[in-house]
Scaffold this motif. Sequence first.
Motif, mmCIF file in Angstrom:
data_model
loop_
_atom_site.group_PDB
_atom_site.id
_atom_site.type_symbol
_atom_site.label_atom_id
_atom_site.label_comp_id
_atom_site.label_asym_id
_atom_site.label_seq_id
_atom_site.Cartn_x
_atom_site.Cartn_y
_atom_site.Cartn_z
ATOM 1 N N HIS A 79 -44.864 -0.797 6.662
ATOM 2 C CA HIS A 79 -45.641 -2.023 6.826
ATOM 3 C C HIS A 79 -44.903 -2.995 7.740
ATOM 4 C CE1 HIS A 79 -47.539 -5.863 5.929
ATOM 5 N NE2 HIS A 79 -48.580 -5.182 5.487
ATOM 6 N N LYS A 80 -43.606 -3.128 7.538
ATOM 7 C CA LYS A 80 -42.794 -4.016 8.375
ATOM 8 C C LYS A 80 -42.953 -3.661 9.848
ATOM 9 C CE LYS A 80 -37.944 -4.445 9.679
ATOM 10 N NZ LYS A 80 -36.576 -4.090 9.287
ATOM 11 N N MET A 94 -50.199 -1.148 -1.622
ATOM 12 C CA MET A 94 -48.876 -1.682 -1.960
ATOM 13 C C MET A 94 -48.979 -2.754 -3.041
ATOM 14 S SD MET A 94 -47.373 -2.026 1.916
ATOM 15 C CE MET A 94 -45.792 -2.729 1.427
ATOM 16 N N SER A 95 -47.923 -2.862 -3.833
ATOM 17 C CA SER A 95 -47.866 -3.933 -4.825
ATOM 18 C C SER A 95 -47.641 -5.262 -4.101
ATOM 19 C CB SER A 95 -46.724 -3.691 -5.815
ATOM 20 O OG SER A 95 -45.468 -3.879 -5.170
ATOM 21 N N THR A 147 -42.086 -8.280 0.285
ATOM 22 C CA THR A 147 -40.821 -7.817 0.854
ATOM 23 C C THR A 147 -41.015 -7.375 2.298
ATOM 24 O OG1 THR A 147 -40.000 -7.132 -1.310
ATOM 25 C CG2 THR A 147 -38.952 -6.120 0.616
ATOM 26 N N ALA A 148 -42.069 -6.613 2.565
ATOM 27 C CA ALA A 148 -42.343 -6.141 3.921
ATOM 28 C C ALA A 148 -42.588 -7.307 4.878
ATOM 29 C CB ALA A 148 -43.550 -5.204 3.918
ATOM 30 N N SER A 195 -45.416 -7.426 -4.723
ATOM 31 C CA SER A 195 -43.985 -7.569 -4.518
ATOM 32 C C SER A 195 -43.514 -6.802 -3.279
ATOM 33 C CB SER A 195 -43.233 -7.071 -5.752
ATOM 34 O OG SER A 195 -41.847 -7.099 -5.532
ATOM 35 N N ASP A 196 -43.972 -5.552 -3.136
ATOM 36 C CA ASP A 196 -43.603 -4.749 -1.972
ATOM 37 C C ASP A 196 -44.168 -5.356 -0.687
ATOM 38 O OD1 ASP A 196 -42.105 -2.959 -3.419
ATOM 39 O OD2 ASP A 196 -43.654 -1.401 -3.466
ATOM 40 N N VAL A 219 -42.754 0.040 2.463
ATOM 41 C CA VAL A 219 -42.317 -1.317 2.823
ATOM 42 C C VAL A 219 -41.848 -1.324 4.277
ATOM 43 C CG1 VAL A 219 -40.601 -3.118 2.369
ATOM 44 C CG2 VAL A 219 -41.760 -1.992 0.457
ATOM 45 N N ASP A 243 -41.308 5.382 3.141
ATOM 46 C CA ASP A 243 -40.954 4.023 2.738
ATOM 47 C C ASP A 243 -42.076 3.104 3.215
ATOM 48 O OD1 ASP A 243 -39.936 1.444 2.425
ATOM 49 O OD2 ASP A 243 -37.913 2.004 3.067
#
Length: 88
Positions: free
Chosen positions: A44-45, A69-70, A76-77, A72-73, A41, A39
């Motif tokens: 990265h988080k 990563m996109s 989100t992260a 958008s992703d 996202v 995952d």
Amino acid sequence: MARFDLQHIDSGHVGGSAQTDILFEMGIMYATGRDCAVDLVAAHKWFNIAAIKGSDRAAELRAELAQSMSKSDLATALREAREWMTSH
């Protein structure tokens, strides 16, 4: 499955560098799919949070992940990391 218990991470049960190490390991776990699905996202988080707490290696891996990563992703992260930092 191995999971890290983050419930007491800010309540004095884990020291400063140990806390950062746990956060870094969470990033590694999600980035590599160790005991969970990959995952990016979530990886990265956790790398982002560990970097904020002072991990240079987490900052490097966060930057590497961001390249694949996109937008958008990535957004989100970043949002999830900000929410985690706000609540902890």
